[in-house]
Design a protein around this motif. Structure first.
Motif, PDB file in Angstrom:
ATOM      1  N   ILE A  10       0.869  -1.176   0.000  1.00  0.00           N
ATOM      2  CA  ILE A  10       0.000   0.000   0.000  1.00  0.00           C
ATOM      3  C   ILE A  10       0.902   1.220   0.000  1.00  0.00           C
ATOM      4  CG2 ILE A  10      -1.740   1.303   1.284  1.00  0.00           C
ATOM      5  CD1 ILE A  10      -2.686  -1.352   2.458  1.00  0.00           C
ATOM      6  N   SER A  11       0.618   2.172  -0.883  1.00  0.00           N
ATOM      7  CA  SER A  11       1.442   3.367  -0.920  1.00  0.00           C
ATOM      8  C   SER A  11       1.191   4.189   0.347  1.00  0.00           C
ATOM      9  CB  SER A  11       1.164   4.197  -2.174  1.00  0.00           C
ATOM     10  OG  SER A  11      -0.150   4.701  -2.164  1.00  0.00           O
ATOM     11  N   GLU A 129      15.095  -1.407  -7.205  1.00  0.00           N
ATOM     12  CA  GLU A 129      14.320  -0.164  -7.261  1.00  0.00           C
ATOM     13  C   GLU A 129      13.160  -0.155  -6.257  1.00  0.00           C
ATOM     14  OE1 GLU A 129      12.474   2.694 -10.776  1.00  0.00           O
ATOM     15  OE2 GLU A 129      12.795   0.572 -11.201  1.00  0.00           O
ATOM     16  N   LEU A 130      12.421  -1.237  -6.179  1.00  0.00           N
ATOM     17  CA  LEU A 130      11.304  -1.307  -5.237  1.00  0.00           C
ATOM     18  C   LEU A 130      11.815  -1.261  -3.799  1.00  0.00           C
ATOM     19  CD1 LEU A 130       8.305  -1.530  -4.657  1.00  0.00           C
ATOM     20  CD2 LEU A 130       8.476  -4.004  -5.009  1.00  0.00           C
ATOM     21  N   GLU A 131      12.899  -1.961  -3.524  1.00  0.00           N
ATOM     22  CA  GLU A 131      13.481  -1.937  -2.183  1.00  0.00           C
ATOM     23  C   GLU A 131      13.900  -0.518  -1.799  1.00  0.00           C
ATOM     24  OE1 GLU A 131      14.015  -5.997  -3.907  1.00  0.00           O
ATOM     25  OE2 GLU A 131      14.240  -3.955  -4.633  1.00  0.00           O
ATOM     26  N   GLY A 137      10.274   4.898   2.391  1.00  0.00           N
ATOM     27  CA  GLY A 137       8.994   4.966   3.102  1.00  0.00           C
ATOM     28  C   GLY A 137       7.784   5.130   2.195  1.00  0.00           C
ATOM     29  N   TYR A 138       7.940   4.872   0.886  1.00  0.00           N
ATOM     30  CA  TYR A 138       6.830   5.049  -0.054  1.00  0.00           C
ATOM     31  C   TYR A 138       5.820   3.900  -0.021  1.00  0.00           C
ATOM     32  CZ  TYR A 138       9.568   8.820  -2.192  1.00  0.00           C
ATOM     33  OH  TYR A 138      10.270   9.966  -2.421  1.00  0.00           O
ATOM     34  N   TRP A 139       6.252   2.734   0.456  1.00  0.00           N
ATOM     35  CA  TRP A 139       5.388   1.550   0.450  1.00  0.00           C
ATOM     36  C   TRP A 139       5.348   0.906   1.822  1.00  0.00           C
ATOM     37  CZ3 TRP A 139       2.517   1.052  -3.700  1.00  0.00           C
ATOM     38  CH2 TRP A 139       2.981   1.551  -4.925  1.00  0.00           C
ATOM     39  N   GLU A 140       4.190   0.320   2.135  1.00  0.00           N
ATOM     40  CA  GLU A 140       4.016  -0.434   3.370  1.00  0.00           C
ATOM     41  C   GLU A 140       3.433  -1.796   3.013  1.00  0.00           C
ATOM     42  OE1 GLU A 140       1.338   2.116   5.486  1.00  0.00           O
ATOM     43  OE2 GLU A 140       2.848   3.666   5.791  1.00  0.00           O
ATOM     44  N   PHE A 141       3.794  -2.810   3.787  1.00  0.00           N
ATOM     45  CA  PHE A 141       3.245  -4.142   3.565  1.00  0.00           C
ATOM     46  C   PHE A 141       1.795  -4.199   4.041  1.00  0.00           C
ATOM     47  CE2 PHE A 141       7.786  -5.215   3.748  1.00  0.00           C
ATOM     48  CZ  PHE A 141       7.895  -6.002   2.614  1.00  0.00           C
TER      49      PHE A 141
END
Length: 151
Positions: A10-11, A129-131, A137-141
């Protein structure tokens, strides 16, 4: 937590890319080349029957799967008994397969949006790149499993 096929991201509020603001992304492939996935919660402005080749189909919803390759349709589903050739992501969740079979089942009213999501485009990240985006802090599980068919 590690990223793998089936991971749902989730962004966060700090996401500054318009393609991914308030996005829920299902990762469908993750390997040494990078990651691929689909935004599962953003409707495409036109339904399937507004595309010329599917004008005889019902107004099945399409989703804006991501900013890459808007010339092709992609899909995820949870009906491997009706759609052959899909790749299992996890549990009862599959990506791709025989799209012609899927369309026949949609046209017959057998497959619904609770079974299948069709995407225009996809999300892609090169290795690391995703890591890096997660480190910023752009993505959360998230852990929503097949609830992605209810978004």
């Amino acid at each position: 937590m590690d990223i793998s096929a089936g991971t749902i991201l989730i962004s966060s509020a700090t996401m500054d890319d318009e393609n991914f603001k308030q996005a829920v992304v299902l990762i469908t492939e993750y390997n040494e080349k990078g990651a691929m996935g689909f935004v599962v919660n953003k409707l495409f402005p036109r339904p399937m029957n507004e595309l010329v080749e599917f004008r005889h189909s019902p107004a099945f919803p399409l989703y804006n799967g991501g900013p890459v390759d808007h010339d092709h349709l992609y899909f995820i589903h949870r009906r491997p008994g009706l759609i052959k050739g899909g790749l299992r992501i996890q549990n009862e969740l599959y990506v791709g397969g025989n799209f012609q079979q899927a369309v026949i089942q949609i046209n017959a009213g057998i497959l619904t949006g609770r079974d299948l999501k069709i995407f225009v485009g996809y999300c892609g990240w090169d290795f690391g790149e995703l890591e890096a985006e997660m480190g910023e802090g752009y993505w959360e599980f998230a852990d929503t499993g097949t609830a992605i068919f209810e978004t």
